[in-house]
Write an enzyme that holds these catalytic residues in place. Structure first.
Site: not given
Ligand code: UGA
Length: 439
Positions: A35, A90, A153, A156, A255, A257-258, A265, A335
């Protein structure tokens, strides 16, 4: 453990790169992570993870100790490697919806002079369809003795190690059998577990990734649209979600809700996908994603409307406690976090907002230095006129409402994630509101 013959390099030591490097090392490979950020590399060299991800800190320390895993800022270190994984970011471009490919291009340019004969560059970053083909053409000019493949990829955050070592599928975009054979060999320990293997051409492999994220975003916005209708019609979206989720063709996952989706991503991927489709002349096909984005952003405003309806249009006299800053639990990633966005909007509307989070306070403070932060729930709740539950950390779901009643000024809670036990809160004397539930 048998040390594998192949040496791997991982270019880009962010979330994806570090997870991939540590996991591949745990399979027996010698892996070097590269890096350009010296601060990040210094932390990694000392075995310290620069972000929060359950289980990855221990794995990183263990692999550094094994001697198989190393990190450096010196790109020369990739010279020995047979397979090079590109794992750089990206992000969304500053001037539009499209993805910024600067880091992917510069990563490839940086390693090209050091690629040995027969080596394979494998892109893992999420890119607009067509990128892999053009990078492969570029490589054919700068390093014709090497090849390029794509390997999207699906990990999660919060489950990064598990998703990397036991993924629900492996997808590779290749231009020939040789590239597929190399990848099959690298992933053999994972394939031996019975993991489905999908070979695709380069564009399809890039599309699989953005299609998957678009589908997930669509599911979330679908249920949030149903929440809006439930509010208008006097229904309960949590019951509706449960009932439709029993149909295996629909499924009960995603599913919830909120206040909607955030993170590094889903939001940027659907926007980049729309931008790319337009370039390709297929704008109309993805027009629906604009609505998915709009429904998602509307959920943040809807929760603010509920706050105003409970307090007042003028929020300047009120203190609001916000539980959660990260875009989802078990992460320190803020983010495009819906929770922080809502907190910032309430603050801009004049309310005194105090945010707490088990892992996200420091990253949140960097992004929104003007918000107030509390290190624990009790401090955040002190004298609050209203409590907002915006990120469903386990510790928030386990709060005993009776035990915290004396801390607040007004016992009003809005559950922005539909994860709290409404009956329990009401029994303790709280006014309980949630998105998509009229009762
Ligand atoms: C997402 C995908 O799920 C991964 O498969 C993919 O690899 C990753 O993006 C990526 O492209 O790198 P992640 O960003 O970690 O993973 O987060 P998700 O678990 O997908 O959650 C995204 C957002 O949706 C969160 O803000 C979450 O709170 C929200 N969400 C999720 C809901 O509002 N409702 C749900 O039912 C599920």
């Amino acid at each position: 453990m048998k040390v594998m013959d192949e040496k791997l390099s991982v270019v880009g030591c962010g979330y994806l790169g570090v997870t991939h490097a540590a996991c591949m090392s745990s399979l027996g490979y010698r892996v070097v992570g590269v890096d350009t950020d010296p601060v990040k590399i210094a932390e990694l060299q000392s075995g310290k993870l620069p972000f929060y991800e359950p289980g990855l800190d221990t794995l990183l320390a263990q692999e550094m100790k094994s001697g198989r895993l190393s990190f450096t800022t010196d790109v020369l270190a990739v010279t020995d490697a047979d397979v090079h994984f590109i794992c750089v970011g990206t992000p969304q471009s500053k001037d539009g919806l499209a993805a910024d490919l600067t880091y992917v291009k510069s990563a490839l340019a940086a390693i090209s002079p050091f690629l040995k004969k027969g080596s394979l560059v494998v892109g893992k970053s999420t890119v607009p369809v067509g990128t892999a083909q053009s990078l492969r053409e570029e490589l054919a000019k700068t390093a014709p003795h090497a090849d390029l493949a794509w390997n999207p990829e699906f990990l999660r955050e919060g489950f990064a190690v598990e998703d990397t070592l036991t993924p629900n599928r492996l997808v590779v975009g290749v231009a020939n059998d040789l590239a597929e054979d190399i990848l099959k060999k690298v992933y053999k320990p994972i394939l031996d577990l019975g993991t489905p293997w999908i070979r695709a051409d380069l564009p399809t492999s890039e599309l699989v990734k953005v299609a998957a994220n678009s589908f997930l975003a669509t599911k979330i916005s679908f249920i949030n649209a149903m929440a809006e209708v439930c509010e208008a019609a006097g229904g309960d979206v949590t019951v509706l979600a449960k009932a439709i989720g029993y149909d295996p063709r629909i499924g009960n996952k995603f599913l919830q809700a909120g206040i909607g989706f955030g993170g590094g991503c889903l939001p940027k991927d659907i926007r980049a996908f729309m931008a790319r489709a337009e370039e390709l002349g297929a704008k109309q096909a993805l027009e629906f994603l604009r609505e998915i984005d709009a429904i998602n952003l509307r959920a943040r405003l809807r929760v603010i409307d509920v706050v105003r309806s409970e307090l007042s249009d003028d929020l300047s006299q009120y203190k609001i406690a916000v539980l959660g800053a990260t875009f989802k639990p078990d992460s320190d990633d803020v983010r495009d976090s819906p929770a922080l966005d809502i907190a910032a909007q309430l603050n801009a509307a004049g309310a005194q907002v105090v945010v707490t989070d088990p892992q996200g306070i420091e990253p949140a403070r960097k992004r929104f230095p003007n918000l107030e932060y509390a290190l624990n729930v009790n401090d955040a709740l002190k004298d609050a006129n209203l409590v907002l539950h915006l990120t469903e950390w386990k510790e928030y779901r386990q709060i005993d409402p009776a035990a915290i009643s004396s801390l607040v000024k007004n016992k009003i809670i809005i559950d922005g994630r539909n994860m709290l036990d409404r009956d329990l809160w009401r029994k303790a004397g709280w006014k309980f509101r949630a998105l998509g539930r009229t009762d």
